[in-house]
Design a protein around this motif. Sequence first.
Motif, PDB file in Angstrom:
ATOM      1  N   TYR A  30     -25.030  -3.528 -14.265  1.00 38.50           N
ATOM      2  CA  TYR A  30     -25.600  -4.111 -15.573  1.00 38.50           C
ATOM      3  C   TYR A  30     -25.898  -3.014 -16.693  1.00 38.50           C
ATOM      4  CZ  TYR A  30     -28.787  -6.690 -18.823  1.00 38.50           C
ATOM      5  OH  TYR A  30     -29.159  -7.488 -19.861  1.00 38.50           O
ATOM      6  N   HIS A  69     -23.287  -1.493 -18.581  1.00 37.70           N
ATOM      7  CA  HIS A  69     -22.947  -2.181 -19.921  1.00 37.70           C
ATOM      8  C   HIS A  69     -24.179  -2.243 -21.021  1.00 37.70           C
ATOM      9  CE1 HIS A  69     -19.127  -3.371 -18.824  1.00 37.70           C
ATOM     10  NE2 HIS A  69     -19.571  -3.503 -17.599  1.00 37.70           N
ATOM     11  N   TRP A  70     -25.671  -2.265 -20.413  1.00 36.34           N
ATOM     12  CA  TRP A  70     -26.837  -2.288 -21.181  1.00 36.34           C
ATOM     13  C   TRP A  70     -26.713  -0.908 -21.955  1.00 36.34           C
ATOM     14  CZ3 TRP A  70     -30.173  -4.928 -23.842  1.00 36.34           C
ATOM     15  CH2 TRP A  70     -31.126  -4.311 -24.420  1.00 36.34           C
ATOM     16  N   PRO A 114     -24.881   1.469 -23.278  1.00 38.11           N
ATOM     17  CA  PRO A 114     -23.923   1.611 -24.614  1.00 38.11           C
ATOM     18  C   PRO A 114     -24.375   0.440 -25.407  1.00 38.11           C
ATOM     19  CG  PRO A 114     -22.530   0.970 -22.610  1.00 38.11           C
ATOM     20  CD  PRO A 114     -23.707   1.350 -22.169  1.00 38.11           C
ATOM     21  N   TYR A 115     -24.637  -0.743 -25.228  1.00 37.32           N
ATOM     22  CA  TYR A 115     -25.133  -1.746 -25.867  1.00 37.32           C
ATOM     23  C   TYR A 115     -26.366  -1.659 -26.705  1.00 37.32           C
ATOM     24  CZ  TYR A 115     -26.918  -6.442 -27.623  1.00 37.32           C
ATOM     25  OH  TYR A 115     -27.502  -7.459 -28.122  1.00 37.32           O
ATOM     26  N   ALA A 116     -27.234  -0.824 -25.951  1.00 34.38           N
ATOM     27  CA  ALA A 116     -28.638  -0.637 -26.449  1.00 34.38           C
ATOM     28  C   ALA A 116     -28.527   0.592 -27.426  1.00 34.38           C
ATOM     29  CB  ALA A 116     -29.793  -0.180 -25.446  1.00 34.38           C
ATOM     30  N   ASN A 172     -25.919   1.377 -29.208  1.00 29.40           N
ATOM     31  CA  ASN A 172     -25.323   0.813 -30.525  1.00 29.40           C
ATOM     32  C   ASN A 172     -26.501  -0.132 -31.382  1.00 29.40           C
ATOM     33  OD1 ASN A 172     -23.233   0.388 -32.277  1.00 29.40           O
ATOM     34  ND2 ASN A 172     -22.808  -1.809 -31.292  1.00 29.40           N
ATOM     35  N   TYR A 173     -27.422  -0.859 -30.517  1.00 29.00           N
ATOM     36  CA  TYR A 173     -28.154  -1.625 -31.154  1.00 29.00           C
ATOM     37  C   TYR A 173     -29.359  -0.550 -31.853  1.00 29.00           C
ATOM     38  CZ  TYR A 173     -31.912  -5.382 -30.697  1.00 29.00           C
ATOM     39  OH  TYR A 173     -32.864  -6.402 -30.879  1.00 29.00           O
ATOM     40  N   ILE A 203     -35.486  -3.354 -27.154  1.00 25.71           N
ATOM     41  CA  ILE A 203     -34.825  -2.550 -26.514  1.00 25.71           C
ATOM     42  C   ILE A 203     -35.419  -1.787 -25.253  1.00 25.71           C
ATOM     43  CG2 ILE A 203     -33.537  -0.248 -26.741  1.00 25.71           C
ATOM     44  CD1 ILE A 203     -32.612  -0.924 -29.755  1.00 25.71           C
ATOM     45  N   THR A 217     -28.812 -13.857 -19.528  1.00 23.37           N
ATOM     46  CA  THR A 217     -28.205 -12.518 -19.682  1.00 23.37           C
ATOM     47  C   THR A 217     -26.832 -12.930 -19.327  1.00 23.37           C
ATOM     48  OG1 THR A 217     -27.839 -11.420 -17.436  1.00 23.37           O
ATOM     49  CG2 THR A 217     -29.969 -11.321 -18.863  1.00 23.37           C
ATOM     50  N   LEU A 254     -24.114  -9.610 -19.715  1.00 25.40           N
ATOM     51  CA  LEU A 254     -23.545  -8.430 -19.901  1.00 25.40           C
ATOM     52  C   LEU A 254     -22.763  -8.342 -18.454  1.00 25.40           C
ATOM     53  CD1 LEU A 254     -26.029  -5.831 -21.536  1.00 25.40           C
ATOM     54  CD2 LEU A 254     -23.863  -6.585 -22.133  1.00 25.40           C
TER      55      LEU A 254
END
Length: 219
Positions: free
Chosen positions: A66, A69-70, A72-74, A76-77, A96, A161, A163
């Motif tokens: 998890y 993936h979280w 890079p997502y965070a 970017n966020y 976040i 979730t 992700l």
Amino acid sequence: MADMKLYDAMRTLRAVRRLRPDPIPEDVLKRIFEAATWAPNGGNRQPWRMIAVRDTAVKKRMGELYTAHWAPYAANYARGLAKMSEDEAAKHRRTIAAGDYLAAHMYEAPVLVVVCFNPAWLAVTDAQQDRVSVVGGGSVYPAVENLLLAARSEGLGCVLTTLLCAEEPEIKQLLGIPAEWGTAAMIPLGYPLGQGHGPISRKPVGELFFNGRWGAPYP
Ligand SMILES: Cc1cc2nc3c(=O)[nH]c(=O)nc-3n(C[C@H](O)[C@H](O)[C@H](O)COP(=O)(O)O)c2cc1C
């Protein structure tokens, strides 16, 4: 049995990402899982199964997958916050931080529910449209929502979730999921560490509903 008023449960079902490791009593879990079975689905074929994962080593591996993936997502966020007002950005920074907590502490949640579906059993009436198909998910996610609402009603924290779906091959191997099944969601369940569920912020009816024709104001 915890029995919240349905409307109260719905309007306070916000994402809860900080969970205590305390076990969930079996009778509570059973009621929540039974609520999931009541959901509507195409042709009543119930094309989903859920796995309640409690093994710490397995939960740790799920947490690692998890986080991959979280993170890079965070990141970017977080980059997107620069364009927001300070108030807005502060709200998103809290989300976040909660997401970071969930990723790092995933294994502490007493139960991780993995939602699986069988694509061959889905009623997919939009399969021929020239766009991404969504109808199949309609036979799976109502069960997830029932589970979330029941968890809310029982005083448990939870968050839908997705992700981990990006890691479907390893999740299938880890949990012995048969080849023909896919994964649709993962829900960490546990008693909230902090305040837990509470008021949500959503667009109003007037923005989301039309009257008789697209764009016609409602009511
Ligand atoms: C389809 C779907 C996928 C989601 N995936 C994730 C996820 O992978 N991780 C996560 O922390 N939250 C996830 N969420 C939770 C949303 O971020 C959350 O519902 C939304 O930001 C609204 O937050 P609130 O319910 O606290 O108001 C997902 C929600 C939905 C409906």
